[in-house]
Design an enzyme around this catalytic site. Structure first.
Site, PDB file in Angstrom:
ATOM      1  N   GLY A  98       0.744  -1.157   0.040  1.00 16.29           N
ATOM      2  CA  GLY A  98       0.096  -0.008  -0.050  1.00 16.29           C
ATOM      3  C   GLY A  98       0.780   1.246  -0.079  1.00 16.29           C
ATOM      4  N   SER A  99       2.039   1.316  -0.412  1.00 13.56           N
ATOM      5  CA  SER A  99       2.979   2.598  -0.479  1.00 13.56           C
ATOM      6  C   SER A  99       2.293   3.675  -1.462  1.00 13.56           C
ATOM      7  CB  SER A  99       4.321   2.180  -0.882  1.00 13.56           C
ATOM      8  OG  SER A  99       4.635   1.651  -1.938  1.00 13.56           O
ATOM      9  N   HIS A 197       1.813   1.090 -13.395  1.00 10.18           N
ATOM     10  CA  HIS A 197       2.476  -0.167 -13.666  1.00 10.18           C
ATOM     11  C   HIS A 197       4.106   0.365 -13.574  1.00 10.18           C
ATOM     12  CE1 HIS A 197       3.416  -4.212 -15.542  1.00 10.18           C
ATOM     13  NE2 HIS A 197       4.578  -3.374 -16.191  1.00 10.18           N
ATOM     14  N   VAL A 232      -4.034  -6.522 -20.862  1.00 11.80           N
ATOM     15  CA  VAL A 232      -3.074  -6.431 -19.701  1.00 11.80           C
ATOM     16  C   VAL A 232      -2.191  -5.078 -19.581  1.00 11.80           C
ATOM     17  CG1 VAL A 232      -1.184  -7.783 -18.462  1.00 11.80           C
ATOM     18  CG2 VAL A 232      -3.219  -8.819 -19.592  1.00 11.80           C
TER      19      VAL A 232
HETATM   20  C1  GAR Z   1       3.964  -1.176  -7.251  1.00 17.25           C
HETATM   21  O1  GAR Z   1       5.174  -1.085  -7.545  1.00 17.25           O
HETATM   22  C2  GAR Z   1       2.954  -1.323  -8.596  1.00 17.25           C
HETATM   23  O2  GAR Z   1       3.603  -0.478  -9.760  1.00 17.25           O
HETATM   24  C3  GAR Z   1       2.931  -2.938  -8.941  1.00 17.25           C
HETATM   25  O3  GAR Z   1       2.670  -3.036  -7.394  1.00 17.25           O
HETATM   26  C4  GAR Z   1       3.489  -2.392  -6.562  1.00 17.25           C
HETATM   27  C5  GAR Z   1       2.771  -2.173  -5.307  1.00 17.25           C
HETATM   28  O4  GAR Z   1       3.115  -1.723  -4.343  1.00 17.25           O
HETATM   29  N1  GAR Z   1       1.795  -2.962  -9.766  1.00 17.25           N
HETATM   30  C6  GAR Z   1       1.862  -3.801 -10.610  1.00 17.25           C
HETATM   31  O5  GAR Z   1       2.991  -4.605 -10.676  1.00 17.25           O
HETATM   32  C7  GAR Z   1       0.605  -4.048 -11.616  1.00 17.25           C
HETATM   33  N2  GAR Z   1       0.895  -4.637 -12.727  1.00 17.25           N
HETATM   34  P1  GAR Z   1       2.449  -0.838  -3.262  1.00 17.25           P
HETATM   35  O6  GAR Z   1       1.373  -1.824  -2.480  1.00 17.25           O
HETATM   36  O7  GAR Z   1       3.426  -0.567  -2.352  1.00 17.25           O
HETATM   37  O8  GAR Z   1       1.736   0.303  -3.788  1.00 17.25           O
END
Ligand code: GAR
Length: 290
Positions: A98-99, A197, A232
Site C-alpha cells: 500500500g505504499s 505499472h 493487460v
Molecule cells: C507497485 O510497484 C505497482 O507498480 C505494482 O505493484 C506495486 C504495489 O506496491 N503493480 C503492478 O505490478 C501491476 N501490474 P504498493 O502496494 O506498495 O503500492
C-alpha cells in the site's frame, strides 16, 4: 470523460444509494455515532416502506448537520460502512503493502490532489494496504476474490462493483491490485479506472516488470500511469517517469527506486484527472493546463 466536482443534494444521493443497494442498506445514520443514532432499515419486504425509512434517516442526519452514513451488507457476511459526500472521490484497490495508496492519501490530505479516498478494497485479507487505510480512518475492506488466481470470479466481481457503485466514486485507482479486471467491472466504470505499472509501457507488461527490465538489460526503465482497458497494462498512457538501471542493481533495489518515482507520478496524474485537465483522443491522453 471524467466527472468532476459533483454537488449532489443528499436526497439525490440517497436515491442512488437506494437504487444501487437493492435493499441491502441496513442502516442509515450520522457518521459520528453510527450505532446509537442510526435509523434501522432492516431488509423490509415492502420496497416503498424501505425507501421512505431511508429517506427519513438521510433527512434527519442532514438536519443534524451530519454526514449520512450507510452500512451495507455484502455477500450476507461482511458489512461496509460508507459516508456520502460531494468531493471528487477515489476508490482504491490494492493487493500489497500500500505504499502508492499512502502517497495518494497524503497528497489528498495536503490538498495536492483535490479529492478524497472514499474506500479501499483488497482481494487479500492480510494486505498492508488495508492496515494503512484503517490507520487513516478510511473505510477498508477485504472482499474474497473467489476461485481464480489472476482474476475475480463472478460473485467477487459483483461484490466489488456493488461496493464501489454505492459510493458514487469518480475514479477507481488500482494501486498494486494484482488481478486482471474483466467485463462487468470495466463496463461499470468505463473510462474511469487508472493503474500504475512499474515499467515504461509498452515495455514489460505483466508481472515483476522491474525484473523483466533487469533481465533484458535495459539502461532506463520507470513507471507508467494509464487508463485500464480490457488488455493487460495496455490502456492509454496518462503519464510516465523514467528511472535509470544501475550496474549493481538487484531486482529489489531497482523496484525500490521505481517505487520512489511511482509515489511522485501517481498523485500528479490523479490530481490532473480530478482537476478535469485530462482529455483522451484515441490512444493519446492530452493534458490541458488551466
Ligand atoms: C507497485 O510497484 C505497482 O507498480 C505494482 O505493484 C506495486 C504495489 O506496491 N503493480 C503492478 O505490478 C501491476 N501490474 P504498493 O502496494 O506498495 O503500492
Amino acid at each position: 470523460m471524467i466527472r468532476r466536482g459533483r454537488a449532489l443534494p443528499w436526497e439525490k444521493q440517497y436515491e442512488t444509494v437506494a437504487k444501487a443497494s437493492e435493499g441491502r442498506v441496513i442502516r442509515a445514520s450520522d457518521s459520528s455515532n453510527a450505532s446509537k443514532m442510526g435509523t434501522r432499515v432492516t431488509r423490509p419486504s415492502d420496497k416503498k416502506l424501505f425507501r421512505e425509512k431511508l429517506r427519513r434517516a438521510v433527512l434527519s442526519a442532514t438536519k443534524a448537520k451530519c454526514i449520512p452514513t450507510f452500512q451495507l451488507v455484502l455477500n450476507g457476511h461482511s458489512a461496509i460502512q460508507v459516508a456520502m459526500g460531494n468531493k471528487f472521490r477515489l476508490g482504491v484497490l490494492g493487493s500489497g503493502k500500500g505504499s502508492n495508496f499512502v502517497a495518494i492519501a497524503i497528497a489528498c490530505a495536503m490538498g495536492k490532489i483535490p479529492a478524497e479516498v472514499g474506500i479501499v478494497l483488497s482481494d487479500d485479507e492480510s494486505a498492508g494496504i488495508l492496515t494503512r487505510a484503517s490507520e487513516r480512518k478510511i473505510a477498508a475492506h477485504f472482499i474474497p476474490p473467489g476461485k481464480f488466481r489472476t482474476k475475480l470470479d463472478e460473485d467477487a466481481e459483483r461484490a466489488f462493483v456493488g461496493a464501489l457503485q454505492m459510493l458514487q466514486l469518480d475514479l477507481i485507482v488500482l494501486a498494486g491490485f494484482m488481478r486482471v479486471l474483466k467485463g462487468e467491472f470495466l463496463r461499470a466504470f468505463e473510462g474511469r479506472i487508472v493503474n500504475i505499472h512499474p515499467s515504461l509501457l509498452p515495455s514489460f507488461p505483466g508481472l515483476e516488470a522491474w525484473k523483466q527490465a533487469l533481465d533484458h538489460g535495459v539502461k532506463l526503465t520507470g513507471c507508467t500511469v494509464h487508463f485500464v482497458d480490457a488488455g493487460v497494462d495496455s490502456g492509454a498512457i496518462i503519464g510516465q517517469q523514467s528511472v535509470p538501471v544501475l550496474d549493481n542493481d538487484t531486482p529489489e533495489i531497482l523496484h525500490h527506486r521505481i517505487q520512489g518515482a511511482e509515489h511522485e507520478l501517481y498523485p500528479k496524474c490523479i490530481a490532473a484527472i480530478a482537476r478535469g485537465e485530462i482529455s483522451v483522443a484515441g490512444r493519446r491522453v492530452i493534458r490541458k493546463i488551466s
